[in-house]
Motif scaffolding. Structure first.
Motif, PDB file in Angstrom:
ATOM      1  N   GLU A   1       0.849  -1.198   0.000  1.00 17.72           N
ATOM      2  CA  GLU A   1       0.000   0.000   0.000  1.00 17.72           C
ATOM      3  C   GLU A   1       0.880   1.242   0.000  1.00 17.72           C
ATOM      4  O   GLU A   1       1.740   1.404   0.860  1.00 17.72           O
ATOM      5  N   LEU A   2       0.650   2.090  -0.973  1.00 19.47           N
ATOM      6  CA  LEU A   2       1.435   3.320  -1.103  1.00 19.47           C
ATOM      7  C   LEU A   2       0.486   4.516  -1.086  1.00 19.47           C
ATOM      8  O   LEU A   2      -0.447   4.585  -1.882  1.00 19.47           O
ATOM      9  N   ALA A   3       0.728   5.435  -0.172  1.00 18.06           N
ATOM     10  CA  ALA A   3      -0.057   6.680  -0.102  1.00 18.06           C
ATOM     11  C   ALA A   3       0.889   7.847  -0.345  1.00 18.06           C
ATOM     12  O   ALA A   3       1.941   7.939   0.280  1.00 18.06           O
ATOM     13  N   ASN A   4       0.509   8.701  -1.270  1.00 23.67           N
ATOM     14  CA  ASN A   4       1.363   9.869  -1.551  1.00 23.67           C
ATOM     15  C   ASN A   4       0.517  11.132  -1.706  1.00 23.67           C
ATOM     16  O   ASN A   4      -0.662  11.067  -2.080  1.00 23.67           O
ATOM     17  N   SER A   5       1.117  12.272  -1.405  1.00 19.26           N
ATOM     18  CA  SER A   5       0.439  13.554  -1.561  1.00 19.26           C
ATOM     19  C   SER A   5       0.054  13.745  -3.020  1.00 19.26           C
ATOM     20  O   SER A   5       0.829  13.432  -3.924  1.00 19.26           O
ATOM     21  N   CYS A   6      -1.151  14.268  -3.225  1.00 22.85           N
ATOM     22  CA  CYS A   6      -1.644  14.480  -4.590  1.00 22.85           C
ATOM     23  C   CYS A   6      -2.639  15.640  -4.562  1.00 22.85           C
ATOM     24  O   CYS A   6      -3.758  15.474  -4.090  1.00 22.85           O
ATOM     25  N   TYR A   7      -2.210  16.802  -5.029  1.00 20.74           N
ATOM     26  CA  TYR A   7      -3.053  17.995  -4.975  1.00 20.74           C
ATOM     27  C   TYR A   7      -3.856  18.204  -6.256  1.00 20.74           C
ATOM     28  O   TYR A   7      -4.616  19.155  -6.375  1.00 20.74           O
ATOM     29  N   ILE A   8      -3.685  17.312  -7.245  1.00 17.99           N
ATOM     30  CA  ILE A   8      -4.477  17.370  -8.480  1.00 17.99           C
ATOM     31  C   ILE A   8      -5.372  16.142  -8.510  1.00 17.99           C
ATOM     32  O   ILE A   8      -4.890  15.012  -8.514  1.00 17.99           O
ATOM     33  N   ASP A   9      -6.688  16.360  -8.511  1.00 13.62           N
ATOM     34  CA  ASP A   9      -7.652  15.265  -8.497  1.00 13.62           C
ATOM     35  C   ASP A   9      -7.505  14.441  -9.773  1.00 13.62           C
ATOM     36  O   ASP A   9      -7.778  14.928 -10.872  1.00 13.62           O
TER      37      ASP A   9
END
Length: 429
Positions: free
Chosen positions: A366-374
């Protein structure tokens, strides 16, 4: 009867709008939310209803062409040529179904006068056939972003324009004249033949584009796999060099000792700094029990550090021995490359990687990363945000292809509250 007729025509054009929307929703990406989308859609076809009151076949056909193409431009994202292509397809289907419906009525009603009642029946038959044909066509469509070949596109445009012209002449000549049953049946068979020929032409054209896209994807995925393998080998060779450095450590100490004897402290300091930089670059920090994974993680950690991205991981003692080293490199390199790229465009730059066992049967990554573009996720497929759609998005496709080798699955979703993109990979042990 007049009110009932106008109401029936309105319902017919609303149904026609839904048929157009059915096709465009499959081949394009919607720009707006449902309220704005359907307001523009039904308003456009409401205008066609008003134009219909002038009782001009040519005017009705022109209005359908203009407003259908207008809707494709306003309501959907996609290539201009592709919008022309599918507008043309709808025009052809609409025209041919109306001709077929007309000759069915001529066979059923020997004294066809195209009264209000007969026009309503004509509309019901033609729109029902149009819906069934478009629905059938949609079921076999493949969303592809490949460029439509110009030579084939122009040939298809010419063929379609010719067929539509012939069908229009059919309607114009035969709508108000009486012809016997045998001629009506012959005309009906001809119209049905034109319909199936038109469908076949578009289907073959669509399949050729699909085949071109698949061949291109296969070639690019193969190229990317080879690059992943080459990259992994280079990394492995770099980290193997640390053994050479360790073997030569005595020589380094002896050289430092010589500098010390002659009191050359500046050279000692400079030499040690250079030596430390080399050791930092080549040294492999143990993270898991899998060397291939450690090689990839060490490289991505260094990149994250250089880009001020917080990279944390929680890795359980899981056995990844059954996964080929190159495949480990492909999976982790691609998901981390995507995460690093996304973090660069975000304010809160963070990556969290977790690898753990579930019920002793599945290994979960499981990888979670910041993403400010939907991100755009359509039909379970991630649509790349890069300009050249046909040449990007292969990182995720490469991941999916590799995971499927081990009968695993890849899921991804966007957390709007935390502004994070989550990738979840599950592989059975």
């Amino acid at each position: 009867m007049k009110i009932a007729y106008e109401f029936s025509m309105l319902c017919t054009y609303i149904f026609e709008a839904l048929i157009v929307n059915l096709l465009f929703a499959v081949v394009f990406i919607k720009k707006y939310g449902n309220i704005k989308h359907y307001t523009i859609l039904f308003s456009s076809y409401g205008t066609i209803t008003i134009i219909h009151t002038f009782n001009s076949t040519l005017l009705n056909l022109s209005a359908f062409i203009i407003f259908t193409f207008f809707i494709s431009l306003i309501l959907y994202e996609g290539k201009f040529s592709k919008k022309v292509y599918y507008t043309m397809f709808l025009i052809l289907i609409m025209t041919v179904t109306e001709v077929i419906a007309l000759f069915i009525l001529k066979i059923l009603f020997k004294n066809l006068t195209l009264s209000m009642q007969e026009i309503i029946i004509l509309a019901i038959i033609s729109k029902t056939m149009m819906f069934l044909l478009v629905k059938s066509f949609c079921n076999n469509l493949n969303k592809n972003t490949n460029k439509i070949p110009e030579d084939k596109f122009l040939a298809l445009l010419l063929i379609s324009a010719t067929i539509v012209t012939v069908l229009y002449m059919f309607i114009s000549i035969t709508s108000n004249i009486k012809i016997d049953t045998n001629k009506s049946i012959a005309a009906l068979i001809s119209a049905i033949g034109l319909m199936f020929s038109s469908m076949l032409i578009f289907y073959i054209f669509e399949q050729s584009i699909k085949e071109q896209t698949n061949l291109k994807e296969f070639a690019l995925l193969k190229q990317k796999s080879e690059l992943d393998m080459k990259h992994y080998k280079i990394l492995k060779e770099n980290y193997d060099n640390v053994k050479i450095i360790e073997h030569d450590i005595k020589k380094h100490i002896r050289l430092i000792d010589e500098f010390a004897k002659i009191g050359n402290n500046l050279e000692i300091i400079k030499y040690i700094e250079n030596f430390n930089e080399d050791m930092q670059y080549f040294s492999l920090k143990p993270i898991s029990k899998n060397k291939a994974l450690d090689i990839v993680l060490n490289e991505k950690m260094q990149i994250a550090q250089n880009k001020d991205i917080k990279f944390t991981f929680h890795i359980q003692n899981v056995n990844l021995e059954f996964i080929n080293d190159i495949d480990i490199c492909t999976i982790f390199s691609n998901i981390l490359d995507n995460a690093l790229e996304s973090c660069e465009k975000s304010e809160n730059k963070e990556i969290i990687l977790e690898i753990y066992m579930v019920n002793g049967k599945f290994i979960t990554i499981e990888l979670a990363n910041s993403c400010y573009i939907d991100p755009v996720i359509q039909d379970g497929e991630l649509i790349t945000s890069k300009f050249n759609l046909s040449d990007h998005g292969f990182g995720m496709k490469s991941i999916v292809k590799t995971v499927k080798k081990y009968k695993g699955q890849v899921f991804y979703f966007y957390n709007n509250e935390e502004l994070k993109f989550i990738t979840n990979i599950s592989i059975p042990v």
